[in-house]
Each structure stands twice: as C-alpha cells, then as structure tokens.
Design a protein around this motif. Structure first.
Motif, mmCIF file in Angstrom:
data_model
loop_
_atom_site.group_PDB
_atom_site.id
_atom_site.type_symbol
_atom_site.label_atom_id
_atom_site.label_comp_id
_atom_site.label_asym_id
_atom_site.label_seq_id
_atom_site.Cartn_x
_atom_site.Cartn_y
_atom_site.Cartn_z
ATOM 1 N N ALA A 240 40.167 42.351 31.789
ATOM 2 C CA ALA A 240 40.603 42.427 33.187
ATOM 3 C C ALA A 240 39.540 43.089 34.052
ATOM 4 O O ALA A 240 39.257 42.651 35.175
ATOM 5 N N ALA A 241 38.918 44.150 33.528
ATOM 6 C CA ALA A 241 37.864 44.821 34.293
ATOM 7 C C ALA A 241 36.672 43.898 34.504
ATOM 8 O O ALA A 241 36.029 43.927 35.559
ATOM 9 N N GLY A 242 36.361 43.086 33.495
ATOM 10 C CA GLY A 242 35.269 42.133 33.658
ATOM 11 C C GLY A 242 35.542 41.144 34.781
ATOM 12 O O GLY A 242 34.610 40.741 35.487
ATOM 13 N N TYR A 243 36.805 40.777 34.938
ATOM 14 C CA TYR A 243 37.138 39.876 36.043
ATOM 15 C C TYR A 243 36.846 40.539 37.384
ATOM 16 O O TYR A 243 36.263 39.927 38.283
ATOM 17 N N PHE A 244 37.248 41.793 37.540
ATOM 18 C CA PHE A 244 36.997 42.493 38.804
ATOM 19 C C PHE A 244 35.500 42.683 39.042
ATOM 20 O O PHE A 244 35.025 42.553 40.168
ATOM 21 N N MET A 245 34.773 43.000 37.976
ATOM 22 C CA MET A 245 33.343 43.202 38.147
ATOM 23 C C MET A 245 32.644 41.907 38.532
ATOM 24 O O MET A 245 31.763 41.879 39.397
ATOM 25 N N SER A 246 33.011 40.808 37.895
ATOM 26 C CA SER A 246 32.363 39.530 38.189
ATOM 27 C C SER A 246 32.758 38.987 39.555
ATOM 28 O O SER A 246 32.017 38.184 40.138
ATOM 29 N N ASN A 247 33.923 39.398 40.066
ATOM 30 C CA ASN A 247 34.384 38.918 41.368
ATOM 31 C C ASN A 247 34.275 39.984 42.452
ATOM 32 O O ASN A 247 34.832 39.801 43.543
ATOM 33 N N ALA A 248 33.577 41.078 42.159
ATOM 34 C CA ALA A 248 33.474 42.155 43.150
ATOM 35 C C ALA A 248 32.752 41.681 44.405
ATOM 36 O O ALA A 248 33.188 41.965 45.532
ATOM 37 N N ASP A 249 31.659 40.939 44.235
ATOM 38 C CA ASP A 249 30.920 40.453 45.400
ATOM 39 C C ASP A 249 31.771 39.525 46.250
ATOM 40 O O ASP A 249 31.783 39.619 47.488
ATOM 41 N N ASP A 250 32.487 38.604 45.578
ATOM 42 C CA ASP A 250 33.339 37.671 46.326
ATOM 43 C C ASP A 250 34.479 38.405 47.023
ATOM 44 O O ASP A 250 34.832 38.084 48.164
ATOM 45 N N LEU A 251 35.052 39.400 46.334
ATOM 46 C CA LEU A 251 36.154 40.159 46.925
ATOM 47 C C LEU A 251 35.701 40.914 48.166
ATOM 48 O O LEU A 251 36.323 40.820 49.235
ATOM 49 N N LEU A 252 34.627 41.660 48.045
ATOM 50 C CA LEU A 252 34.143 42.438 49.182
ATOM 51 C C LEU A 252 33.611 41.530 50.281
ATOM 52 O O LEU A 252 33.796 41.807 51.466
#
Length: 291
Positions: A244-256
């Motif tokens: 789950a953390a890997g998902y947030f890390m990989s999508n951090a740029d898209d999220l922000l």
C-alpha cells in the motif's frame, strides 16, 4: 427627457438594492456557491487521504521471542502526509473565500445600488445646484460623479466580473479539472481501503492450550510456537502495508500534481479571471467618464 430618465434609474437602483438576490447578482452568487461546493469536495477527499496516511504511519508491526519489539514500517510516508495536509488547508481556504463571496455579493451589490442611486440623484439635481449654489456646487457634483462610478463598480461590474470569470474558467479548464479530480478520487478510494485494514494490523491471537507435557519443556514449546506464528503474521502484515505504501509513493507526484492543479483552477475561476474582467470594466468606465 434627461429629467425623467435619471430619477427613474435612481428609483430602479433603490428597488434593486432592496432585493439582494436580484437578477443582477444571482449569477455571481451561483458561481461562488458552485466553486465553494466543488472545493469543499476536494477538501474532503484530501483529508481522507491525509487520515489514511496518518493512520498508516501509526501502524506497529511486532513480534516476540521472549522479548517483544515493535516497529512502524510506514513512517516514511510522513513527508507526503504533511504535504497533503498543507494542500488541504489551502483548498479549505479557497472554499471559505468562495462561500463568503456567495453570501456577501448580495449585500455588496445592494450597497452599490444605493450609492449609484445617490450619484444619479446628484446628477439629476446638478443643473439646479449649479444655478443656485454657483461654485459651491462643484464639490457636490464631483461627489455625485464619484458615487455614480463607485456604485456602478459595486453593483454591476463586480458581480458581472465574478460570473463571467467563473463561466470562462469552466470553459477553458474543464478538461484539466476532470482529469485532476478523477486522479484525486482514485487515490482517495485507495486510501479508504488502507484505513479499512485496521483489523489486519493486529497480530493473530493464539489460544491457550493445555500443556500435556507440563513443566518448563511444555512452556518452551508453547513460546516457540507462538513466536513463530507472530513473526509470520508480522511479515505478512508488513508486506501488505508496504505494498500500500508503494502505491502512495509511486502516485505521490500524480496526487500532489492533481491537488495543485485543482487549487490553481479554483484560484483562476474565483480570483484571477474575475479580477481581469474587473480591470477591463474599470478601464472602460474611466474612459467613458473622461469622454
């Protein structure tokens, strides 16, 4: 004819001032209200992501073999969590400003109509004032012109600028809005699934069993068995949370990036474009006054 038009316009301004939800400022109120509702929805999505990330950081995975040890494997999500929290606070500020504008545009327009009615009244009485007061009528006439200009800005230019700015902003930013909002909702949905993993964070409990062997040999066998189950459960939990953390890390740029895009769109619709239309209106009014 001028003697009839000016008092009629002044009376119309008074009527409009007594109706804060009149047809002139209704589009501006609706635009500000829609912006406030949309930004509040984005704020809720960001706060749900923030809550999930905060929850994930507090998850402790541990095991014991005689001694116990706990760790927080998702603590590295803290920078993303802090950034999302700051962006959510900014979005809430935009929502608060938009909501204030949706409520305040009516009273401001009412004040503008009253000021405009006073200016038109002075303009209507300008001839008699100049004939009877002479030079003393100059300041009064200038004050009447200032009232007319200010009232026009508050009663007409400001609401129209807000409505036109929001309308143009929707047209030119609709595609980017849909894309950024879809990405934000996707991450928010996944964040909710992470929060739902709360039960999985607890280590499996082992039932007490009777020690057929008795004595310290049975106690040692029971301790080693419980430790093995605890460690295997900890490894499984850690793998799930790290995924789950890997998902947030990989999508951090898209999220922000999506969050900042939405904030920029809100500012463009509620501030930048309305100010641009207002500046154009001020320039046109000044030019017409000079002419």
């Amino acid at each position: 004819m001028r003697n009839l038009v000016l008092p009629m316009l002044a009376a119309l301004c008074v009527v409009l001032a007594l109706n804060p939800t009149g047809p002139v400022n209704a589009p501006a109120e609706r635009a500000a209200r829609e912006a406030a509702t949309a930004s509040l929805g984005v704020y809720v999505a960001l706060r749900s992501i923030n809550a999930a990330l905060s929850f994930a950081q507090e998850i402790e995975v541990g095991g014991s073999v005689g001694l116990s040890a706990n760790a927080q494997p998702l603590k590295f999500l803290e920078p993303i969590d802090d950034t999302v929290e700051r962006v959510a606070a900014l979005v809430f500020g935009v929502s608060l400003v938009s909501a204030t504008m949706s409520i305040g545009i009516g009273p401001v327009a009412s004040i503008g109509f009253l000021v405009l009615a006073a200016g038109l009244g002075v303009q209507w009485l300008r001839g008699p004032l100049e004939r009877h007061a002479g030079r003393a009528a100059g300041p009064v006439c200038r004050a009447g012109s200032a009232c007319t200009f200010t009232g026009t800005m508050l009663a007409l230019a400001l609401p129209l600028s807000l409505a036109l700015g929001n309308l143009l902003g929707e047209v030119v930013t609709d595609a980017k809005w849909q894309e950024a909002n879809a990405k934000l909702q996707e991450v928010a949905s996944y964040a909710q699934s992470l929060v739902g993993a709360e039960e999985a964070a607890a280590l499996p409990e082992t039932e007490e069993v009777d020690d057929p062997a008795g004595g310290w040999i049975g106690w040692l066998q029971e301790s080693l068995s419980a430790a093995g189950e605890g460690l295997s459960g900890a490894v499984a939990q850690t793998d799930g949370y790290l995924e789950a953390a890997g998902y947030f890390m990989s999508n951090a740029d898209d999220l922000l990036g999506a969050s900042l895009t939405l904030v920029s769109i809100f500012l463009l619709r509620t501030l930048v474009l309305p100010l641009a239309f207002l500046a154009v209106g001020v320039a046109l009014l000044r030019q017409s006054w000079r002419a």
